[in-house]
Design an enzyme around this catalytic site. Structure first.
Site, mmCIF file in Angstrom:
data_model
loop_
_atom_site.group_PDB
_atom_site.id
_atom_site.type_symbol
_atom_site.label_atom_id
_atom_site.label_comp_id
_atom_site.label_asym_id
_atom_site.label_seq_id
_atom_site.Cartn_x
_atom_site.Cartn_y
_atom_site.Cartn_z
ATOM 1 N N THR A 27 0.835 -1.196 0.000
ATOM 2 C CA THR A 27 0.000 0.000 0.000
ATOM 3 C C THR A 27 0.874 1.251 0.000
ATOM 4 O O THR A 27 1.810 1.363 0.788
ATOM 5 C CB THR A 27 -0.924 -0.003 1.232
ATOM 6 O OG1 THR A 27 -1.831 -1.095 1.114
ATOM 7 C CG2 THR A 27 -1.693 1.292 1.346
ATOM 8 N N TYR A 182 -7.386 -8.840 5.857
ATOM 9 C CA TYR A 182 -8.491 -8.337 5.038
ATOM 10 C C TYR A 182 -9.587 -9.406 4.918
ATOM 11 O O TYR A 182 -9.540 -10.440 5.574
ATOM 12 C CB TYR A 182 -7.942 -7.823 3.712
ATOM 13 C CG TYR A 182 -7.053 -6.621 3.940
ATOM 14 C CD1 TYR A 182 -7.604 -5.368 4.182
ATOM 15 C CD2 TYR A 182 -5.667 -6.752 3.996
ATOM 16 C CE1 TYR A 182 -6.797 -4.262 4.444
ATOM 17 C CE2 TYR A 182 -4.857 -5.659 4.264
ATOM 18 C CZ TYR A 182 -5.427 -4.420 4.492
ATOM 19 O OH TYR A 182 -4.629 -3.343 4.768
ATOM 20 N N GLY A 317 9.323 -6.921 -0.908
ATOM 21 C CA GLY A 317 8.530 -5.727 -0.717
ATOM 22 C C GLY A 317 9.375 -4.492 -0.523
ATOM 23 O O GLY A 317 9.634 -3.737 -1.457
#
Length: 364
Positions: A27, A182, A317
């Site tokens: 994100t 999520y 990441g």
């Protein structure tokens, strides 16, 4: 010197990957307020097109699943047009890119949702607080609305529609976000799924019913070879509790193993070594991330995962944030640049598209 396993090509279904390094979904909050990606998003992903595969940040499939302000969506024609500029830029740079579809479920707050409504989840269990809301503020968490069966059907269809929108936007495939607290993860976990119907823990296969429905519906809609799934068994992020994740995830993996999915994307942790446990039950391509909730994944850690047979590809990441040409840096054994943490979650180019490549540094 032997060539790094990370730099060896890999055939992922119809996609010829030049290396086994995957850019993990992260994100970054660079969308416009309506969820359309800003033009700089195309630059950001194109800069990182040397990854074997790029998986985008989490994208909400519908406003019902919006988890945060300035997170991107894939619901409207404007969203599709915005993402098409991203995929065209990545493809022009020689890359491959999957869209990660991320329904927030209980994650979210009326102050951070376009509709200003309550988020909904499997059960009326709020996230731990406080939570981040619009424009950098914080607020107490809200208790999510319990999803009734009609809501569950809507959530499945929202994923299907968003997956079709991803194809219209030029993505090579989609990754369903079943990890990191999520919606799909919320159906799998102990403390967020307290249901007493067929989607609850009291029914055989209840916890995995919604994940299987979403995966199957999306694979049917766009093709299994364009559908991936990310899972993070035992991840305690955002207050998730999974006392004994093994049996649940073994059952899930065995149920979806025969669908012919593009890949399964697993995170590893010390309490439950998911890749080692689930690899024998999964016969498709396996992406592993070994840096979840710990130190960032290193070159050596990625090499070790491949050498041990625990993975076919390794996702990176944080290293990709500050090092857009990460495969080249590994190939040359070059030092890695640090992340500009002050601008990690801001909305402009600083700390986003201004990290220099090795070639730029050598010209200075």
């Amino acid at each position: 010197m032997n060539e790094l396993l990370l730099l060896k090509p890999y055939l992922l279904g119809p996609f010829a990957l030049p290396n086994r390094m995957v850019m993990a979904p992260m994100t970054r909050f660079r969308a416009h307020e309506d969820g359309t990606p800003q033009p700089i998003v195309a630059d950001y992903y194109a800069q990182r097109a040397s990854a074997g595969l790029i998986i985008t940040e989490g994208i909400w499939p519908s406003a019902r699943g919006q988890a945060g302000w300035r997170m991107p969506g894939l619901e409207t024609p404007e969203h599709v047009r915005g993402w098409r500029t991203v995929t065209e830029a990545v493809h022009a740079a020689g890359g491959r890119v999957f869209a990660q579809l991320m329904h927030g479920g209980r994650q979210g707050h009326p102050l951070s949702r376009l509709a200003g409504d309550l988020p909904s989840g499997p059960s009326a269990v709020p996230v731990p607080g406080p939570v981040h809301v619009r424009d950098g503020g914080k607020a107490d968490p809200v208790t999510p609305r319990v999803m009734i069966r009609a809501d569950i059907r809507h959530a499945v269809q929202d994923h299907v529609t968003a997956a079709r929108n991803a194809m219209a936007a030029g993505f090579d495939g989609v990754e369903l976000h079943g990890a990191n607290s999520y919606l799909i993860h919320q159906f799998l976990a102990d403390n967020t799924n307290l249901r007493d119907d067929e989607y609850g823990p009291g029914t055989p296969g209840g916890r995995i019913r919604f994940p299987v429905e979403v995966v199957t519906a999306v694979a049917d809609a766009i093709g299994a070879h364009r559908t991936g799934l990310r899972l993070s068994p035992g991840n305690p992020q955002a207050g998730m509790v999974e006392t004994d994740p093994g049996p649940v995830y073994r059952e899930l993996v065995e149920r979806i193993d025969g669908l012919g999915l593009a890949y399964l994307h697993l995170t590893d942790n010390d309490r439950y070594p998911a890749p080692a446990d689930l690899r024998p039950r999964w016969h498709g391509p396996l992406i592993v991330n070994v840096g979840e909730n710990g130190p960032a994944t290193t070159k050596d850690a990625g090499e070790a995962a491949l050498a041990a047979g625990r993975a076919d590809l390794v996702s990176y990441g944080r290293a990709f944030i500050a090092n857009p040409d990460l495969p080249a840096r590994f190939a040359r054994d070059a030092p890695l640049q640090p992340i500009d943490t002050a601008h990690l979650y801001t909305h402009g180019t600083a700390g986003y598209t201004d990290y220099p490549s090795l070639d730029c540094l050598t010209l200075r």
